[in-house]
Design a protein around this motif. Structure first.
Motif, short mmCIF file in Angstrom:
data_model
loop_
_atom_site.label_atom_id
_atom_site.label_comp_id
_atom_site.label_asym_id
_atom_site.label_seq_id
_atom_site.Cartn_x
_atom_site.Cartn_y
_atom_site.Cartn_z
N SER A 100 0.81 -1.21 0.00
CA SER A 100 0.00 0.00 0.00
C SER A 100 0.85 1.27 0.00
N ALA A 101 1.91 1.27 0.82
CA ALA A 101 2.75 2.47 0.91
C ALA A 101 3.37 2.80 -0.43
N ALA A 102 3.91 1.77 -1.11
CA ALA A 102 4.54 2.00 -2.41
C ALA A 102 3.53 2.48 -3.44
N ARG A 109 2.70 10.83 -6.53
CA ARG A 109 3.68 11.47 -7.40
C ARG A 109 3.10 11.71 -8.79
N VAL A 110 2.40 10.72 -9.32
CA VAL A 110 1.86 10.85 -10.67
C VAL A 110 0.72 11.87 -10.70
N VAL A 111 -0.19 11.81 -9.73
CA VAL A 111 -1.30 12.76 -9.69
C VAL A 111 -0.78 14.19 -9.60
N ALA A 112 0.26 14.40 -8.79
CA ALA A 112 0.81 15.75 -8.64
C ALA A 112 1.33 16.29 -9.96
N ALA A 159 1.78 -1.45 -9.40
CA ALA A 159 1.78 -0.89 -10.75
C ALA A 159 2.97 0.06 -10.87
N GLU A 160 3.69 -0.05 -11.96
CA GLU A 160 4.82 0.83 -12.19
C GLU A 160 4.34 2.24 -12.51
N GLU A 161 5.20 3.22 -12.23
CA GLU A 161 4.82 4.61 -12.44
C GLU A 161 4.45 4.87 -13.90
#
Length: 336
Positions: A100-102, A109-112, A159-161
């Motif tokens: 969950s943390a990852a 990070r992606v949403v930002a 899921a990868e970034e």
């Protein structure tokens, strides 16, 4: 709950959520307020301003709307209502899940990076178990977007970034096709800003909003006549044609066409019908492979009809999707 490998669902298929299969979120609207979760149940901490947990919903008091929100029973409905302006990505997590943390770090990070065009809601399913039930969550972490109050499954597990960014790109295309084109300016708390659209694209989106898929398709065709290289119009046309085909298909019809396809593997209408259902339902590999297999077994006009439909489904899913790449390779093998 276990944490399986990620199973992304193409958001393009979510255009059909207003027709069938939507999760009912209404049961969560009027629940009595639950006590706030204890500090030990807070989402994993993230570095930087974008990762700072926010207790309220975007647009609340402060220096501007937050792009990450802790989801509670008190603010859940406000987030659902916000999804009429911008897509809200719900990240369902649990303290007992090490993944969950990852996942939250990647999502945050992606949403930002989307500059307010997406909002992230972090939901602890132990503190808010009703949400997990409403979204039919089978494992954590799970990411589900909400557009205009309707859920769009994204992925479960890791899921990868790059994969998440690709899913969000497709999600924003679906959002635009459904008239959700706002943006929250996290810097000054301004009102959502409408992204400018070419006139014919706007006409298509307006028609989709009204449920007039024929007019939407005509607008996209006109856009392609004026600019054959308009990839957005090409993808939009494929999507609305799929929506139009499935608009008249009831649940009973779906069962009947699946039974017919199982009994008559060379019935082109049945095979293409099931492929539509599979792609729209998120079973992309099944849908594409079904059409490829039909092409491999048949020749003549029916083969070409199936090939053309397959190319349209490629546009629905997205040319950059790895499942499309695999299906293209399989198509080349059966054709040559």
């Amino acid at each position: 709950m276990s944490s399986p490998a990620s199973r992304p669902v193409p958001p393009a298929a979510a255009n059909l959520l207003n027709l069938r299969g939507a999760v009912d979120l209404s049961s969560l609207k009027q629940r009595p307020a639950a006590p706030s979760p204890s500090p030990s149940a807070a989402p994993p901490a993230l570095d930087g301003p974008a990762g700072t947990p926010a207790a309220g919903a975007p647009g609340g008091p402060g220096n501007g709307p937050e792009l990450r929100v802790d989801v509670t029973e008190q603010n859940f409905q406000q987030l659902v209502e916000l999804s009429a302006q911008v897509p809200v990505v719900f990240a369902l997590w649990a303290p007992y899940s090490p993944e969950s943390a990852a996942a939250l770090e990647v999502l945050d990070r992606v949403v930002a990076g989307y500059g307010g065009r997406l909002v992230l809601g972090a939901a602890d399913i132990e503190a808010f178990p009703q949400l997990a039930q409403a979204f039919q969550v089978q494992a954590v972490p799970t990411a589900v977007a909400v557009l205009k109050g309707q859920p769009v499954p994204l992925f479960q597990g890791h899921a990868e970034e790059e994969q998440v960014r690709s899913l969000f790109d497709e999600l924003l295309k679906v959002a635009a096709a459904n008239g959700v084109t706002g943006s929250l300016n996290a810097g000054d708390g301004g009102e959502p800003e409408e992204a400018p659209l070419p006139p014919l694209h706007q006409a298509a989106y307006d028609a989709i909003e009204a449920g007039d898929y024929e007019s939407a398709a005509e607008a996209y065709r006109q856009a392609l006549n004026e600019m054959p290289s308009d990839h957005e119009a090409k993808a939009g046309l494929a999507q609305v044609e799929l929506m139009a085909r499935l608009q008249v298909v009831s649940a009973q019809d779906s069962e009947a066409v699946r039974a017919l396809a199982a009994n008559e593997p060379d019935n082109i209408e049945a095979q293409l019908g099931v492929a539509d259902l599979d792609v729209a339902g998120g079973h992309v590999d099944d849908g594409l492979n079904r059409v490829v297999a039909f092409i491999g077994r048949n020749f003549g006009p029916e083969r070409e009809t199936a090939r053309v439909r397959l190319l349209e489904l490629f546009d629905v899913v997205g040319a950059s999707d790895e499942r499309v790449a695999k299906a293209r390779q399989a198509l080349a093998r059966v054709l040559f």
